[in-house]
Motif scaffolding. Structure first.
Motif, PDB file in Angstrom:
ATOM      1  N   ASP A 166      55.605  -1.264  16.213  1.00  0.00           N
ATOM      2  CA  ASP A 166      56.169  -2.397  15.455  1.00  0.00           C
ATOM      3  C   ASP A 166      56.804  -1.906  14.156  1.00  0.00           C
ATOM      4  N   ILE A 167      56.057  -0.998  13.477  1.00  0.00           N
ATOM      5  CA  ILE A 167      56.562  -0.508  12.184  1.00  0.00           C
ATOM      6  C   ILE A 167      57.830   0.323  12.385  1.00  0.00           C
ATOM      7  N   SER A 168      57.861   1.125  13.465  1.00  0.00           N
ATOM      8  CA  SER A 168      59.061   1.934  13.698  1.00  0.00           C
ATOM      9  C   SER A 168      60.274   1.038  13.964  1.00  0.00           C
ATOM     10  N   LYS A 169      60.039  -0.147  14.565  1.00  0.00           N
ATOM     11  CA  LYS A 169      61.147  -1.096  14.790  1.00  0.00           C
ATOM     12  C   LYS A 169      61.684  -1.582  13.436  1.00  0.00           C
ATOM     13  N   ASP A 170      60.727  -1.929  12.509  1.00  0.00           N
ATOM     14  CA  ASP A 170      61.137  -2.379  11.172  1.00  0.00           C
ATOM     15  C   ASP A 170      61.926  -1.289  10.459  1.00  0.00           C
ATOM     16  N   ILE A 171      61.438  -0.038  10.608  1.00  0.00           N
ATOM     17  CA  ILE A 171      62.112   1.089   9.941  1.00  0.00           C
ATOM     18  C   ILE A 171      63.515   1.274  10.517  1.00  0.00           C
ATOM     19  N   ALA A 172      63.603   1.109  11.864  1.00  0.00           N
ATOM     20  CA  ALA A 172      64.919   1.237  12.510  1.00  0.00           C
ATOM     21  C   ALA A 172      65.898   0.198  11.963  1.00  0.00           C
ATOM     22  N   LYS A 173      65.353  -0.947  11.517  1.00  0.00           N
ATOM     23  CA  LYS A 173      66.223  -1.990  10.946  1.00  0.00           C
ATOM     24  C   LYS A 173      66.583  -1.681   9.487  1.00  0.00           C
ATOM     25  N   GLY A 174      65.979  -0.632   8.922  1.00  0.00           N
ATOM     26  CA  GLY A 174      66.368  -0.223   7.576  1.00  0.00           C
ATOM     27  C   GLY A 174      65.318  -0.463   6.500  1.00  0.00           C
ATOM     28  N   ASP A 175      64.136  -0.964   6.913  1.00  0.00           N
ATOM     29  CA  ASP A 175      63.092  -1.206   5.909  1.00  0.00           C
ATOM     30  C   ASP A 175      62.198   0.032   5.811  1.00  0.00           C
ATOM     31  N   TYR A 176      62.605   0.949   4.901  1.00  0.00           N
ATOM     32  CA  TYR A 176      61.874   2.218   4.795  1.00  0.00           C
ATOM     33  C   TYR A 176      60.614   2.112   3.944  1.00  0.00           C
ATOM     34  N   SER A 177      60.340   0.939   3.418  1.00  0.00           N
ATOM     35  CA  SER A 177      59.145   0.791   2.579  1.00  0.00           C
ATOM     36  C   SER A 177      57.886   0.561   3.426  1.00  0.00           C
ATOM     37  N   LYS A 178      58.056   0.320   4.728  1.00  0.00           N
ATOM     38  CA  LYS A 178      56.912   0.028   5.614  1.00  0.00           C
ATOM     39  C   LYS A 178      56.075   1.286   5.837  1.00  0.00           C
ATOM     40  N   ARG A 179      54.756   1.070   5.874  1.00  0.00           N
ATOM     41  CA  ARG A 179      53.846   2.183   6.154  1.00  0.00           C
ATOM     42  C   ARG A 179      52.778   1.709   7.139  1.00  0.00           C
ATOM     43  N   VAL A 180      52.237   2.676   7.894  1.00  0.00           N
ATOM     44  CA  VAL A 180      51.172   2.340   8.858  1.00  0.00           C
ATOM     45  C   VAL A 180      49.862   2.202   8.106  1.00  0.00           C
ATOM     46  N   GLU A 214      49.143   8.733  12.600  1.00  0.00           N
ATOM     47  CA  GLU A 214      49.452   7.723  11.575  1.00  0.00           C
ATOM     48  C   GLU A 214      49.808   8.393  10.255  1.00  0.00           C
ATOM     49  N   ASN A 215      48.982   9.388   9.895  1.00  0.00           N
ATOM     50  CA  ASN A 215      49.203  10.105   8.637  1.00  0.00           C
ATOM     51  C   ASN A 215      50.566  10.805   8.642  1.00  0.00           C
ATOM     52  N   ASN A 216      50.823  11.525   9.763  1.00  0.00           N
ATOM     53  CA  ASN A 216      52.094  12.243   9.874  1.00  0.00           C
ATOM     54  C   ASN A 216      53.275  11.285   9.885  1.00  0.00           C
ATOM     55  N   PHE A 217      53.088  10.143  10.536  1.00  0.00           N
ATOM     56  CA  PHE A 217      54.156   9.138  10.601  1.00  0.00           C
ATOM     57  C   PHE A 217      54.492   8.656   9.188  1.00  0.00           C
ATOM     58  N   ASN A 218      53.420   8.375   8.402  1.00  0.00           N
ATOM     59  CA  ASN A 218      53.632   7.906   7.026  1.00  0.00           C
ATOM     60  C   ASN A 218      54.326   8.981   6.187  1.00  0.00           C
ATOM     61  N   ILE A 219      53.887  10.257   6.396  1.00  0.00           N
ATOM     62  CA  ILE A 219      54.525  11.361   5.652  1.00  0.00           C
ATOM     63  C   ILE A 219      56.015  11.432   6.027  1.00  0.00           C
ATOM     64  N   MET A 220      56.271  11.328   7.343  1.00  0.00           N
ATOM     65  CA  MET A 220      57.649  11.427   7.840  1.00  0.00           C
ATOM     66  C   MET A 220      58.521  10.316   7.243  1.00  0.00           C
ATOM     67  N   ILE A 221      57.976   9.096   7.234  1.00  0.00           N
ATOM     68  CA  ILE A 221      58.749   7.966   6.695  1.00  0.00           C
ATOM     69  C   ILE A 221      58.967   8.156   5.189  1.00  0.00           C
ATOM     70  N   GLY A 222      57.940   8.699   4.505  1.00  0.00           N
ATOM     71  CA  GLY A 222      58.065   8.969   3.062  1.00  0.00           C
ATOM     72  C   GLY A 222      59.206   9.939   2.800  1.00  0.00           C
ATOM     73  N   VAL A 223      59.234  11.024   3.631  1.00  0.00           N
ATOM     74  CA  VAL A 223      60.294  12.039   3.467  1.00  0.00           C
ATOM     75  C   VAL A 223      61.663  11.418   3.756  1.00  0.00           C
ATOM     76  N   ILE A 224      61.716  10.632   4.826  1.00  0.00           N
ATOM     77  CA  ILE A 224      63.005   9.994   5.177  1.00  0.00           C
ATOM     78  C   ILE A 224      63.461   9.072   4.049  1.00  0.00           C
ATOM     79  N   GLU A 225      62.502   8.298   3.513  1.00  0.00           N
ATOM     80  CA  GLU A 225      62.830   7.361   2.422  1.00  0.00           C
ATOM     81  C   GLU A 225      63.372   8.132   1.205  1.00  0.00           C
ATOM     82  N   ASN A 226      62.697   9.243   0.862  1.00  0.00           N
ATOM     83  CA  ASN A 226      63.146  10.055  -0.280  1.00  0.00           C
ATOM     84  C   ASN A 226      64.543  10.613  -0.040  1.00  0.00           C
ATOM     85  N   ASN A 227      64.732  11.138   1.221  1.00  0.00           N
ATOM     86  CA  ASN A 227      66.047  11.717   1.549  1.00  0.00           C
ATOM     87  C   ASN A 227      67.146  10.667   1.458  1.00  0.00           C
ATOM     88  N   ILE A 228      66.805   9.469   1.935  1.00  0.00           N
ATOM     89  CA  ILE A 228      67.818   8.403   1.902  1.00  0.00           C
ATOM     90  C   ILE A 228      68.127   8.015   0.449  1.00  0.00           C
TER      91      ILE A 228
END
Lengths: 220, 480
Positions: free
Chosen positions: B204-218, B231-245
């Motif tokens: 569900d969270i990856s769907k939200d992220i795909a829509k552009g909401d990078y603030s979501k975390r598991v 879950e931890n790695n996913f959150n780290i990955m999203i954090g890195v993506i958010e920073n890069n963006i």
């Protein structure tokens, strides 16, 4: 990991199929099977090892009669006794059968019997539950060892027991069992180096054997 | 099919197959053992009876072996006369050698072939199981010898209870199987749901992220298993993506600002040049005005040339590293300050220098450009009669720290992140007054990037600015 799981699954299926194969399915109806097809049956366990030396019924009766009448001097005509014959399996050595032959007087005033190993003819037990003619009226008089050995000698000779190899332990007992008559007994326990033992009980008043038992498991 | 349904179905089906299969094998094994035990027991009984017959064979002398009723009487005495033979009921049959009945106490009619009689063997027991009147019986037979005459002795026994026991076991197993199946199904439903819930949330969270909401975390499940790690790695990955963006956004904005600034910086002198040249062409100007217009055109053209050469320098710095030499930091500072002397004197600024003398293996020319730009900026920002402090020392990591501190106008907090961008000027009027084009700190920033020198700016408005350069220990050397 995937290969390990496949190996594990194949092993499980293999074990399962092997178990199915190993199960001996019940015997079908209407099919004649041999004793060899019954894995739990072991004829040797129950086989009589001394088949060549069988003491059959009539022979056993002869032996019992001889011991009681001729050796122990029992009047086997008194009271018109009825004879009973039974056979049983030895509890400890299941492969042997023992004859039990006994007589009971018509008026139930007494009984006597002998147990014989059907394979070897060995006398296992002699029991006389009777009031025997009194020879010694003095109840307080103790039988000496010599007197005891004299009393039991005809029986031990007949049973081919050499008393020299045995240690003797004698104890005194008083019993009221037979018609409430107070009867003093001498209980003699013989034991040799090979731990073979037998016991003999002597009625002190009648100066006669009232019980013989081979390998007594408990005191008479 | 959903993953939890797969786990649920596979485990339940596997259980049903294995448990039921195992149960059937076990019941059949128990039944077989019971059957073997009961048939063996009947065989031992057969041997008992045979032994007793042997022991009583001498008694047969009184009976006529050829007379069936006489033999029957003997058997009656032999079998039933002893206490040992009483107890469990057995049926006894005696057949002659030519399969004719001598005696039998088995009163049921048997329709099928009596193989146990016709095929009886002398020194071997045989057995057969039959159903008679809805009951199972086992028949045991062999050939025996009585008074030198052969007979076929058969004993039979009711063994229906063994089969009843098997049926009872099957009924019990079906109930047990059903109960365990229900419990397992409920248990596996809960387990598979619980196991896959984090994956569903992750999806569900990856769907939200795909829509552009990078603030979501598991939401973490506080487990250290693979799901917890995922879950931890996913959150780290999203954090890195958010920073890069965020960084990409910032870079994009910087580029846009650069283009806007460049456009503005070029357009302004060009507009002046066009304006004054038009004036020269279309108007009759007196000599003073003509000279003034020409000097404007000249100064704006020089400004354009300056912008062009500085931009070129910036590009060159990015593309190539010049000659590397072993230099003394103290010497470089000394060189730079001598170059700046006339500027310092003009504003009467005191320079306080405290430098640890260390050697660095760098491009001397670029380092001089870097430090002179920074000191020049400090001078520009400082008021008259103020001071500038330059400190150089090694930290605990053996990196070389160079600090340039002024007590001038400072930089507004919101501009600190932008001062390193090309053409960015905190105070444009003042910068232009000083002939600045807003590229000095950009050049410094590029030099720092090339030599992996960290540049930190701390500033407070109207209090001053401190710039810290951290030279990586890799560039430092103690060799002359």
């Amino acid at each position: 990991m995937k290969t390990k799981i496949i190996i594990l699954v194949l092993m499980s299926i293999g074990i399962f199929l092997f178990s199915v194969y190993k199960v001996e399915y019940p015997y079908k109806e209407g099919v004649l099977y041999s004793q060899n097809q019954l894995s739990r049956y072991n004829e040797k366990q129950y086989e009589n090892k001394n088949n060549n030396n069988l003491v059959n019924r009539n022979e056993a009766i002869k032996i019992a009669t001889y011991i009681l009448r001729d050796i122990l001097d029992i009047d086997m005509t008194a009271g018109n006794p009825a004879m009973y014959v039974d056979i049983y399996r030895n509890v400890e050595k299941e492969e042997t059968y023992n004859w039990n032959i006994w007589w009971t007087r018509n008026d139930y005033s007494g009984s006597y019997g002998v147990e014989i190993n059907s394979s070897t003819g060995e006398i296992l037990n002699i029991y006389i539950n009777d009031i025997m003619p009194v020879k010694n009226t003095n109840i307080s008089t103790e039988l000496t060892n010599e007197e005891i050995l004299t009393i039991i000698k005809p029986l031990t000779d007949q049973l081919e027991i050499n008393l020299d190899g045995y240690d003797l332990k004698i104890s005194s007992r008083v019993d009221y069992n037979i018609k409430g008559v107070k009867t003093p007994y001498k209980y003699c326990l013989f034991k040799n180096k090979n731990k073979e033992e037998f016991s003999i009980m002597i009625d002190s008043r009648a100066e006669a054997i009232s019980r013989y038992k081979k390998n007594p498991t408990e005191e008479v | 099919m959903k993953f939890w349904k797969k786990i649920f179905l596979y485990s339940v089906i596997l259980f049903l197959v294995l448990f039921s299969g195992g149960g059937i094998i076990l019941i059949e094994k128990i039944h077989n053992d019971n059957l073997q035990t009961i048939i063996s027991s009947a065989m031992y009984r057969y041997l008992n009876i045979k032994s007793i017959m042997d022991l009583n064979a001498d008694n047969l002398l009184d009976f006529d072996i050829n007379n069936n009723s006489s033999v029957q009487k003997w058997i009656e005495v032999t079998i039933n006369g002893y206490s040992m033979n009483k107890g469990e009921p057995y049926y006894i049959e005696l057949y002659s050698e030519d399969n004719k009945v001598v005696m039998s106490d088995f009163d049921m009619y048997i329709t099928d072939e009596r193989k146990e009689i016709t095929e009886a063997k002398k020194d071997e027991l045989s057995f057969i199981i039959r159903s008679l009147d809805n009951k199972k019986y086992v028949f045991i037979s062999s050939i025996i010898n009585l008074k030198n005459k052969e007979f076929k002795l058969i004993i039979s026994k009711d063994i229906q209870y063994v089969y009843l026991h098997k049926n009872y076991n099957y009924k019990f197993f079906i109930v047990l199987d059903f109960l365990i199946f229900i419990i397992l199904a409920i248990g596996m439903y809960i387990i598979s749901k619980n196991l896959t819930n984090p994956l569903v949330k992750l999806s569900d969270i990856s769907k939200d992220i795909a829509k552009g909401d990078y603030s979501k975390r598991v939401e973490k499940t506080n487990t250290t298993d693979e799901i917890g790690v995922l879950e931890n790695n996913f959150n780290i990955m999203i954090g890195v993506i958010e920073n890069n963006i965020e960084e990409l956004k910032f870079l994009n904005e910087s580029k846009q600002r650069f283009i806007d600034s460049l456009n503005h910086e070029i357009k302004t002198p060009i507009t002046s040049i066009i304006g004054y040249s038009d004036l020269l062409l279309k108007s009759k100007l007196n000599e003073d005005m003509r000279v003034k217009a020409l000097s404007y055109i000249n100064s704006e053209a020089k400004r354009l040339e300056s912008i062009n050469s500085t931009l070129l320098k910036l590009i060159l710095i990015r593309e190539e590293k010049d000659e590397m030499t072993n230099v003394n930091m103290g010497e470089i500072i000394s060189n730079v300050t001598s170059m700046m002397d006339y500027k310092l004197e003009r504003k009467n600024i005191t320079l306080e220098i405290d430098i640890e003398d260390r050697r660095a293996y760098v491009d001397k020319h670029l380092i001089i450009v870097l430090i002179s730009n920074l000191i020049d900026n400090s001078i520009k920002a400082s008021d008259e009669n103020s001071s500038i402090v330059i400190k150089g020392y090694s930290n605990e990591s053996n990196n070389y720290i160079l600090k340039i501190r002024d007590y001038g106008m400072g930089i507004p907090k919101e501009d600190i992140d932008k001062v390193l961008e090309p053409f960015y000027m905190v105070d444009k009027a003042r910068t232009r007054k000083n002939n600045g084009i807003g590229l000095g700190l950009s050049i410094c920033s590029e030099i720092c990037k090339v030599y992996n020198i960290s540049i930190d700016i701390e500033s407070q408005l109207n209090t001053g600015t401190e710039i810290t350069l951290t030279f990586n220990k890799g560039w430092m050397t103690d060799e002359n």
